[in-house]
Scaffold this motif. Sequence first.
Motif, mmCIF file in Angstrom:
data_model
loop_
_atom_site.group_PDB
_atom_site.id
_atom_site.type_symbol
_atom_site.label_atom_id
_atom_site.label_comp_id
_atom_site.label_asym_id
_atom_site.label_seq_id
_atom_site.Cartn_x
_atom_site.Cartn_y
_atom_site.Cartn_z
ATOM 1 N N GLU A 205 0.855 -1.193 0.000
ATOM 2 C CA GLU A 205 0.000 0.000 0.000
ATOM 3 C C GLU A 205 0.897 1.251 0.000
ATOM 4 O O GLU A 205 1.809 1.362 0.817
ATOM 5 C CB GLU A 205 -0.883 0.023 1.243
ATOM 6 C CG GLU A 205 -1.889 -1.101 1.338
ATOM 7 C CD GLU A 205 -2.794 -0.919 2.548
ATOM 8 O OE1 GLU A 205 -3.047 0.247 2.941
ATOM 9 O OE2 GLU A 205 -3.237 -1.926 3.109
ATOM 10 N N THR A 206 0.617 2.168 -0.892
ATOM 11 C CA THR A 206 1.374 3.423 -0.976
ATOM 12 C C THR A 206 0.362 4.534 -1.193
ATOM 13 O O THR A 206 -0.221 4.634 -2.263
ATOM 14 C CB THR A 206 2.392 3.370 -2.138
ATOM 15 O OG1 THR A 206 3.168 2.177 -2.019
ATOM 16 C CG2 THR A 206 3.305 4.571 -2.111
ATOM 17 N N HIS A 207 0.099 5.333 -0.169
ATOM 18 C CA HIS A 207 -1.035 6.256 -0.221
ATOM 19 C C HIS A 207 -0.784 7.499 0.612
ATOM 20 O O HIS A 207 0.159 7.568 1.401
ATOM 21 C CB HIS A 207 -2.318 5.556 0.231
ATOM 22 C CG HIS A 207 -2.196 4.864 1.568
ATOM 23 N ND1 HIS A 207 -1.919 5.523 2.726
ATOM 24 C CD2 HIS A 207 -2.317 3.550 1.900
ATOM 25 C CE1 HIS A 207 -1.890 4.669 3.737
ATOM 26 N NE2 HIS A 207 -2.108 3.457 3.262
ATOM 27 N N VAL A 208 -1.676 8.467 0.449
ATOM 28 C CA VAL A 208 -1.510 9.774 1.077
ATOM 29 C C VAL A 208 -1.805 9.761 2.575
ATOM 30 O O VAL A 208 -1.365 10.642 3.299
ATOM 31 C CB VAL A 208 -2.407 10.817 0.366
ATOM 32 C CG1 VAL A 208 -3.882 10.562 0.657
ATOM 33 C CG2 VAL A 208 -2.012 12.244 0.729
ATOM 34 N N MET A 209 -2.535 8.748 3.075
ATOM 35 C CA MET A 209 -2.904 8.732 4.488
ATOM 36 C C MET A 209 -1.699 8.463 5.380
ATOM 37 O O MET A 209 -0.864 7.620 5.080
ATOM 38 C CB MET A 209 -3.977 7.676 4.763
ATOM 39 C CG MET A 209 -5.353 8.061 4.271
ATOM 40 S SD MET A 209 -5.595 7.636 2.531
ATOM 41 C CE MET A 209 -5.899 5.887 2.647
ATOM 42 N N GLU A 210 -1.626 9.183 6.493
ATOM 43 C CA GLU A 210 -0.677 8.876 7.559
ATOM 44 C C GLU A 210 -1.286 7.810 8.464
ATOM 45 O O GLU A 210 -2.506 7.668 8.547
ATOM 46 C CB GLU A 210 -0.359 10.136 8.372
ATOM 47 C CG GLU A 210 0.288 11.230 7.554
ATOM 48 C CD GLU A 210 0.536 12.500 8.340
ATOM 49 O OE1 GLU A 210 1.210 13.391 7.801
ATOM 50 O OE2 GLU A 210 0.051 12.617 9.491
ATOM 51 N N HIS A 211 -0.434 7.086 9.159
ATOM 52 C CA HIS A 211 -0.907 6.000 10.014
ATOM 53 C C HIS A 211 -0.241 6.027 11.377
ATOM 54 O O HIS A 211 0.959 6.311 11.489
ATOM 55 C CB HIS A 211 -0.598 4.628 9.395
ATOM 56 C CG HIS A 211 -1.534 4.190 8.326
ATOM 57 N ND1 HIS A 211 -2.834 4.628 8.216
ATOM 58 C CD2 HIS A 211 -1.360 3.299 7.303
ATOM 59 C CE1 HIS A 211 -3.409 4.047 7.169
ATOM 60 N NE2 HIS A 211 -2.535 3.241 6.600
#
Length: 282
Positions: A205-211
């Motif tokens: 997964e490579t996405h704009v959301m921080e976790h």
Amino acid sequence: MSYFTPPGGLPGQSELLTDRAIVTEAYTVIPKGVLRDIVTSNLPGFTRTRSWILARPIAGFATTFAQLIVEIAPGGGAERPEREPGVEGVVFVTAGALTLRLDGERHVIEAGGYAYLAAGTEWAIANDGDALASFHWIRKVYEPLDDVAPPRSFVTSDAEVEPRAMPDTGGAWATTRFVDPDDLAHDMHVNIVTFQPGGVIPFAETHVMEHGLYVLEGKGVYRLNGDWVEVEAGDFMWLRAFCPQACYAGGPGPFRYLLYKDVNRQVRLTDPSGGPAGGRRW
């Protein structure tokens, strides 16, 4: 349900200091062995309380949220925990029982209890029992939309919400969603992700959301950027935007973690004064 809660204390003088803690430009891992007495913080307005601050906004890394583990001794608590205007929060209890006063109503929330606290909500929290109580407190500045009413506070629990299996996984990967993912009023989700032994995230997964990912139960191997990292109950993973991520669940029981992510907002390219916003999401 089982939820790991840090016991505190200090390691013995004869123990090796080698551990799994790591900080990189793309991710940070704070293993459970780091959550000791010496790294706790006091919180303004709280009594008989200590906290482990796991995440806070850092320029050039993750900027949208803060996450704390808060431990309240019997008789302790706070009449006004949130002192910053415009900040929403989620409380998730991992041990003991807490009394939450929310908009004039009293709730007793035990391990697995979950509360969403809308920005501007009046709330208080106390430990009225005779044992230590511990909870995760995730905080974020709420980003309103002109044409959408803001969400309201609510109280629920892990046991009350049915996990939803991810498509084509046969139940090996499921998510307990405490809010409707299509509800644009919410600009953050705090969910519980569950993998059965052998379950996987089968792509990076490579996405704009921080976790923020806190392992509640079990163990697994996480792919973070280009590294494989072993994690277990009590470990915290902190991921900046676009950090590639995948995992394999170990055994013998379920691998579960509490997951924060920022959602449902456009990327804002200017700040209110007309200058560049640094890519902040609004």
